[in-house]
Enzyme design. Sequence first.
Site, PDB file in Angstrom:
ATOM      1  N   ARG A  41      14.910  -5.984  12.345  1.00 63.59           N
ATOM      2  CA  ARG A  41      13.912  -5.717  13.388  1.00 63.59           C
ATOM      3  C   ARG A  41      13.624  -7.027  14.113  1.00 63.59           C
ATOM      4  NH1 ARG A  41       9.635  -2.118  10.026  1.00 63.59           N
ATOM      5  NH2 ARG A  41       8.286  -2.673  11.762  1.00 63.59           N
ATOM      6  N   ARG A  67      -0.407  -8.623  14.381  1.00 60.63           N
ATOM      7  CA  ARG A  67      -0.629  -7.345  13.696  1.00 60.63           C
ATOM      8  C   ARG A  67      -1.607  -7.523  12.535  1.00 60.63           C
ATOM      9  NH1 ARG A  67       4.545  -5.256  11.318  1.00 60.63           N
ATOM     10  NH2 ARG A  67       5.282  -5.710  13.407  1.00 60.63           N
ATOM     11  N   ARG A  81      11.068  -8.324   5.312  1.00 61.10           N
ATOM     12  CA  ARG A  81      11.307  -6.918   5.650  1.00 61.10           C
ATOM     13  C   ARG A  81      11.960  -6.793   7.030  1.00 61.10           C
ATOM     14  NH1 ARG A  81       6.181  -3.084   6.106  1.00 61.10           N
ATOM     15  NH2 ARG A  81       5.910  -3.755   3.967  1.00 61.10           N
ATOM     16  N   LYS A 139       0.820  -1.216   0.000  1.00 55.64           N
ATOM     17  CA  LYS A 139       0.000   0.000   0.000  1.00 55.64           C
ATOM     18  C   LYS A 139       0.856   1.269   0.000  1.00 55.64           C
ATOM     19  CE  LYS A 139      -2.126   0.507   3.840  1.00 55.64           C
ATOM     20  NZ  LYS A 139      -1.398   1.520   4.576  1.00 55.64           N
TER      21      LYS A 139
END
Length: 193
Positions: free
Chosen positions: A134, A145, A128, A14
Amino acid sequence: MPRVILMGPPGSGKGTQGEVLAQAWSVPRLAPGDMFRDHIRRGTPLGLAVKSYSEAGQLVPDAVVIQVMAERLAAADAQAGWILDGFPRTVPQAEALDALLAQQHQPCDAIIHLDVPEEVLMARLLRRAQEQQRADDTPAVIHNRLQEYYRKTQPLLDFYGARVIRIDGTQPIPQVTAHIQQALCPSNAHNSC
């Protein structure tokens, strides 16, 4: 120029599509998260308030988000068109946005939802997380999430109903962009509407 609400779960592409389309159409991409980060960075009263909500683990109240969006949609560069990315996130926000757009005489041309299966989203988000190092983005955190997104977004998709244009977000970026442009401007798919 188009006025588009762009929706999709984390990892759907998005943000990428929002940037590509904003550039192609020469309209601003309006993302509350980006606006809030800018206010926090500049230390504005709004930024300090948003930071306090964030540090307390709370969502920014709808009234604050709507006020920020109302001001941004009233700006000169947003009069010819815009792409909303990350707003609205709830039915009350969508209702407030509809009222605001009617008041500002800025009808929304389309609500685009990027459809991507959960297993593809998981793979993208894990990749990612590794690329950005991360460590806190574990499979369980990412799954939670996504579930949170589905829980909050399904009522929003129901609210917009037949106005939602679903685009297959599993394709390469240029193809997703082309399908969005084709959906909005069938006779002029590669240019601005």
